[in-house]
Scaffold this active site. Structure first.
Site, PDB file in Angstrom:
ATOM      1  N   GLY A  19       0.836  -1.195   0.000  1.00  0.00           N
ATOM      2  CA  GLY A  19       0.000   0.000   0.000  1.00  0.00           C
ATOM      3  C   GLY A  19       0.868   1.241   0.000  1.00  0.00           C
ATOM      4  O   GLY A  19       1.547   1.519   0.992  1.00  0.00           O
ATOM      5  N   VAL A  21      -0.014   7.785   1.196  1.00  0.00           N
ATOM      6  CA  VAL A  21       0.934   8.617   1.939  1.00  0.00           C
ATOM      7  C   VAL A  21       1.424   7.939   3.215  1.00  0.00           C
ATOM      8  O   VAL A  21       2.620   7.995   3.544  1.00  0.00           O
ATOM      9  CB  VAL A  21       0.318   9.999   2.242  1.00  0.00           C
ATOM     10  CG1 VAL A  21      -0.901   9.883   3.156  1.00  0.00           C
ATOM     11  CG2 VAL A  21       1.355  10.917   2.876  1.00  0.00           C
ATOM     12  N   LYS A  33      -6.927   0.407   2.720  1.00  0.00           N
ATOM     13  CA  LYS A  33      -8.221   0.810   3.249  1.00  0.00           C
ATOM     14  C   LYS A  33      -8.865  -0.318   4.042  1.00  0.00           C
ATOM     15  O   LYS A  33      -8.848  -1.483   3.626  1.00  0.00           O
ATOM     16  CB  LYS A  33      -9.144   1.228   2.099  1.00  0.00           C
ATOM     17  CG  LYS A  33     -10.501   1.756   2.541  1.00  0.00           C
ATOM     18  CD  LYS A  33     -11.325   2.173   1.332  1.00  0.00           C
ATOM     19  CE  LYS A  33     -12.709   2.674   1.750  1.00  0.00           C
ATOM     20  NZ  LYS A  33     -13.521   3.076   0.583  1.00  0.00           N
ATOM     21  N   SER A  82      -1.047   6.117  14.825  1.00  0.00           N
ATOM     22  CA  SER A  82      -1.535   7.493  14.867  1.00  0.00           C
ATOM     23  C   SER A  82      -0.375   8.458  14.713  1.00  0.00           C
ATOM     24  O   SER A  82       0.723   8.215  15.200  1.00  0.00           O
ATOM     25  CB  SER A  82      -2.267   7.771  16.182  1.00  0.00           C
ATOM     26  OG  SER A  82      -2.703   9.121  16.229  1.00  0.00           O
ATOM     27  N   GLY A 109      -0.644  10.711  11.676  1.00  0.00           N
ATOM     28  CA  GLY A 109      -0.785  11.301  10.352  1.00  0.00           C
ATOM     29  C   GLY A 109       0.465  11.090   9.507  1.00  0.00           C
ATOM     30  O   GLY A 109       1.350  10.300   9.857  1.00  0.00           O
ATOM     31  N   LYS A 155      -6.692   1.982  19.421  1.00  0.00           N
ATOM     32  CA  LYS A 155      -6.577   3.041  18.411  1.00  0.00           C
ATOM     33  C   LYS A 155      -7.954   3.655  18.130  1.00  0.00           C
ATOM     34  O   LYS A 155      -8.080   4.879  17.933  1.00  0.00           O
ATOM     35  CB  LYS A 155      -5.980   2.468  17.133  1.00  0.00           C
ATOM     36  CG  LYS A 155      -5.976   3.427  15.932  1.00  0.00           C
ATOM     37  CD  LYS A 155      -5.260   4.741  16.234  1.00  0.00           C
ATOM     38  CE  LYS A 155      -4.914   5.533  14.983  1.00  0.00           C
ATOM     39  NZ  LYS A 155      -5.996   5.766  14.048  1.00  0.00           N
ATOM     40  N   HIS A 168      -8.670   5.973  20.884  1.00  0.00           N
ATOM     41  CA  HIS A 168      -7.824   7.153  20.655  1.00  0.00           C
ATOM     42  C   HIS A 168      -8.528   8.111  19.696  1.00  0.00           C
ATOM     43  O   HIS A 168      -8.604   9.315  19.941  1.00  0.00           O
ATOM     44  CB  HIS A 168      -6.475   6.720  20.076  1.00  0.00           C
ATOM     45  CG  HIS A 168      -5.690   7.821  19.418  1.00  0.00           C
ATOM     46  ND1 HIS A 168      -6.001   8.319  18.159  1.00  0.00           N
ATOM     47  CD2 HIS A 168      -4.615   8.532  19.834  1.00  0.00           C
ATOM     48  CE1 HIS A 168      -5.165   9.291  17.844  1.00  0.00           C
ATOM     49  NE2 HIS A 168      -4.304   9.430  18.841  1.00  0.00           N
ATOM     50  N   ASN A 169      -9.054   7.569  18.597  1.00  0.00           N
ATOM     51  CA  ASN A 169      -9.720   8.420  17.617  1.00  0.00           C
ATOM     52  C   ASN A 169     -11.007   9.011  18.167  1.00  0.00           C
ATOM     53  O   ASN A 169     -11.368  10.149  17.847  1.00  0.00           O
ATOM     54  CB  ASN A 169     -10.004   7.626  16.343  1.00  0.00           C
ATOM     55  CG  ASN A 169      -8.763   7.399  15.505  1.00  0.00           C
ATOM     56  OD1 ASN A 169      -7.646   7.465  16.008  1.00  0.00           O
ATOM     57  ND2 ASN A 169      -8.945   7.141  14.233  1.00  0.00           N
ATOM     58  N   GLU A 194      -9.983  11.811  20.172  1.00  0.00           N
ATOM     59  CA  GLU A 194      -9.607  12.864  19.226  1.00  0.00           C
ATOM     60  C   GLU A 194     -10.841  13.635  18.754  1.00  0.00           C
ATOM     61  O   GLU A 194     -10.820  14.875  18.677  1.00  0.00           O
ATOM     62  CB  GLU A 194      -8.884  12.236  18.043  1.00  0.00           C
ATOM     63  CG  GLU A 194      -8.465  13.194  16.949  1.00  0.00           C
ATOM     64  CD  GLU A 194      -7.894  12.445  15.759  1.00  0.00           C
ATOM     65  OE1 GLU A 194      -8.285  12.773  14.616  1.00  0.00           O
ATOM     66  OE2 GLU A 194      -7.071  11.533  15.965  1.00  0.00           O
ATOM     67  N   LYS A 205     -14.246   9.415   9.074  1.00  0.00           N
ATOM     68  CA  LYS A 205     -13.953   8.130   8.435  1.00  0.00           C
ATOM     69  C   LYS A 205     -14.516   6.944   9.200  1.00  0.00           C
ATOM     70  O   LYS A 205     -14.296   5.806   8.814  1.00  0.00           O
ATOM     71  CB  LYS A 205     -12.440   7.977   8.260  1.00  0.00           C
ATOM     72  CG  LYS A 205     -11.873   8.924   7.215  1.00  0.00           C
ATOM     73  CD  LYS A 205     -10.435   8.596   6.882  1.00  0.00           C
ATOM     74  CE  LYS A 205      -9.929   9.453   5.725  1.00  0.00           C
ATOM     75  NZ  LYS A 205      -8.532   9.143   5.370  1.00  0.00           N
ATOM     76  N   ARG A 256     -41.688   2.745  33.221  1.00  0.00           N
ATOM     77  CA  ARG A 256     -41.537   1.518  32.417  1.00  0.00           C
ATOM     78  C   ARG A 256     -42.371   0.379  33.002  1.00  0.00           C
ATOM     79  O   ARG A 256     -42.968  -0.421  32.263  1.00  0.00           O
ATOM     80  CB  ARG A 256     -40.064   1.104  32.349  1.00  0.00           C
ATOM     81  CG  ARG A 256     -39.170   2.075  31.587  1.00  0.00           C
ATOM     82  CD  ARG A 256     -37.719   1.579  31.519  1.00  0.00           C
ATOM     83  NE  ARG A 256     -37.612   0.454  30.593  1.00  0.00           N
ATOM     84  CZ  ARG A 256     -37.182  -0.756  30.930  1.00  0.00           C
ATOM     85  NH1 ARG A 256     -36.844  -1.016  32.197  1.00  0.00           N
ATOM     86  NH2 ARG A 256     -37.100  -1.722  30.033  1.00  0.00           N
TER      87      ARG A 256
END
Length: 484
Positions: free
Chosen positions: A11, A14, A77, A130, A132, A185, A188-189, A192, A262, A447
């Site tokens: 892959g 970037v 991906k 992580s 970028g 992860k 983490h996001n 973020e 994403k 309820r």
């Protein structure tokens, strides 16, 4: 001269290219492959020219270029493409070889793939990465999990190419088995998402509420970055607010106010709902992005729906101080909720996680890196069984100091009609968590009234359920009790 490669990377987007260059710069030989062969040629003859990087055009060629045990890392991906890659590469591998997924795969997919790959005698790693494109090139935070026997094999590479703390500690360590690496992860996001939304709300309060210029806000964020809020995201916010296009126009002012995503924030929120964990701030941050995407609807609504006029009269400097306190307190809640979810999933999956170690992995290289994480590590080092970060003495004291300003900000936002869903959700969570008796007794009574769903009593042991004949003609039959 190019020799047999230490690792293969598949892959060449970037992240893949930059990780390869990072590895090569640290002394590792890397074989690379991309489904589109022209990308291999462009990379090898371009950024990788003259380096110890081997371009390959077939999977057999790629695997043949590797030292044993072979390590193949895909940077593609998430989703079906990863499954297709695994199916393609497995026939060329042998027992003890390692397949690594460095993308943003869902942790349940990683757990499934680990089982499938291990059943063939191979090893599997789901590594959350992580930082970028810059982090990938110079040193990211890496969160590997999966087959434990793979860690000694990949550790020399991963703990060399990762970021390091100021004390020289690698921001990469083994997280746990199965999908633990990708799960951490994902959280983490999610954190973020929360951090970004909190900063955005603070920005809007300063811009629309206090009518501050971009240059003034840039100076404020720069000053905050020298205190408790010291972090990568605060630092780049200062830089963004100062940036101007070639024609001298402030770049921030011409960016359309619709945020993309994403999926990791939505995944984090969905898992929290599945496990009944109150991840309210991160959930609001994800929903705020969804609301931002309704640009045309919002523009139309702004012409017909009324609200307060945005006009502030008072001491702006005092409000700025309150905003710093509100942002700091709400940030604590973001991490408290994130760690609460990590603990819940770890218990469900049977993972034995090092919570202080996770904070250390996030200390450098990643998007949420901040000085604040040192305090989180210290909190879990002092009490590994800490059930909620807000209960650690350091953070308890910090919130106590900040909450007066935090509450004033929430009131000001409501008075000015400026939306602060994350700051407000953080405060509501804090107040809810510290409240010994919530109105859920009324909810449960309702309820039971309309659905005979039963309730527990404060004067009876937990686990005993009762049903009231509220109307006098409902009878004693009740529904079974369960949690979804």
């Amino acid at each position: 001269m190019k020799t047999a490669a230490d690792i293969a990377v598949v892959g060449l987007a970037v992240m893949g290219e930059n990780l390869i260059l990072n590895m090569e710069s640290k002394g590792f030989s890397v074989a690379c492959f991309n489904r589109t062969g022209s990308k291999v040629d462009a990379f090898v003859n371009g950024r990788a020219a003259g380096k110890n990087i081997i371009g390959c055009h077939r999977i057999a060629e790629l695997i043949g270029a590797l030292k044993r045990p072979r390590k193949v890392m895909c940077m593609i991906k998430a989703g079906s493409a990863v499954d297709e890659f695994i199916a393609t590469v497995m026939p060329f591998l042998e027992a003890g070889d390692v397949i690594i997924d460095g993308g943003n795969s869902h942790f349940t997919d990683t757990a499934r793939r680990a089982r499938e790959v291990e059943s063939k005698g191979l090893l599997y790693v789901g590594a959350g990465i992580s930082g970028g494109e810059e982090g990938a090139l110079t040193g990211p935070s890496i969160m590997p999990g999966g087959s434990p026997r793979a860690w000694p094999i990949i550790r020399p590479i991963f703990q060399t190419i990762c970021a390091f703390t100021d004390n020289g500690e690698p921001c990469c360590d083994w997280v746990g088995e199965s999908g633990a690496g990708h799960f951490v992860k994902m959280v983490h996001n999610g954190i973020e998402y929360g951090d970004l939304q909190l900063i955005g709300e603070t920005y809007q309060l300063m811009k629309d509420g206090l009518a501050l210029a971009n240059s003034e806000m840039a100076q404020i964020f720069a000053r905050w970055n020298k205190g408790p809020l010291d972090s990568y995201l605060i630092d780049i916010t200062h830089c963004i607010l100062d940036h101007r296009d070639e024609d001298g126009q402030a770049t921030i002012d011409v960016i359309l106010d619709t945020a993309g995503q994403k999926g990791t924030g939505k995944w984090t929120t969905a898992i929290a709902l599945d496990l009944c964990q109150p991840l309210t701030l991160i959930g609001e941050a994800a929903f705020a992005r969804c609301l931002s995407a309704l640009k045309d609807e919002r523009v139309a609504a702004s012409k017909v729906l009324s609200g307060p006029r945005l006009h502030f009269e008072g001491d702006k400097n005092a409000v700025i101080e309150d905003l710093e306190q509100a942002l700091y307190a709400a940030k604590i809640v973001t991490y408290a909720q994130g760690y609460q979810l990590i603990r819940a999933v770890a218990a469900e999956q049977g993972w034995n996680l090092n919570y202080g170690g996770i904070a250390l992995m996030w200390r450098g290289g990643c998007i949420i890196r901040s000085a604040f994480l040192d305090d989180i590590k210290k909190a879990f080092d002092a009490d590994p069984d800490l059930v909620n970060l807000m209960l650690a003495p350091f953070f308890q004291t910090a919130i106590e100091k900040a909450q007066a300003g935090w509450r004033r900000v929430a009131v000001l936002a409501a008075r000015l009609g400026i939306p602060t869903p994350a700051i407000g959700a953080a405060l509501a969570y804090y107040d809810g968590y510290r409240t010994a008796r919530l109105p859920a007794n009324l909810l449960q009574a309702q309820r039971d009234y309309f659905g005979a769903h039963t309730y527990e009593r404060i004067d009876r042991p937990r686990g005993l359920f009762f049903h009231a004949n509220w109307t006098g003609h409902g009878g004693a039959t009740a529904s079974s009790t369960y949690q979804v």
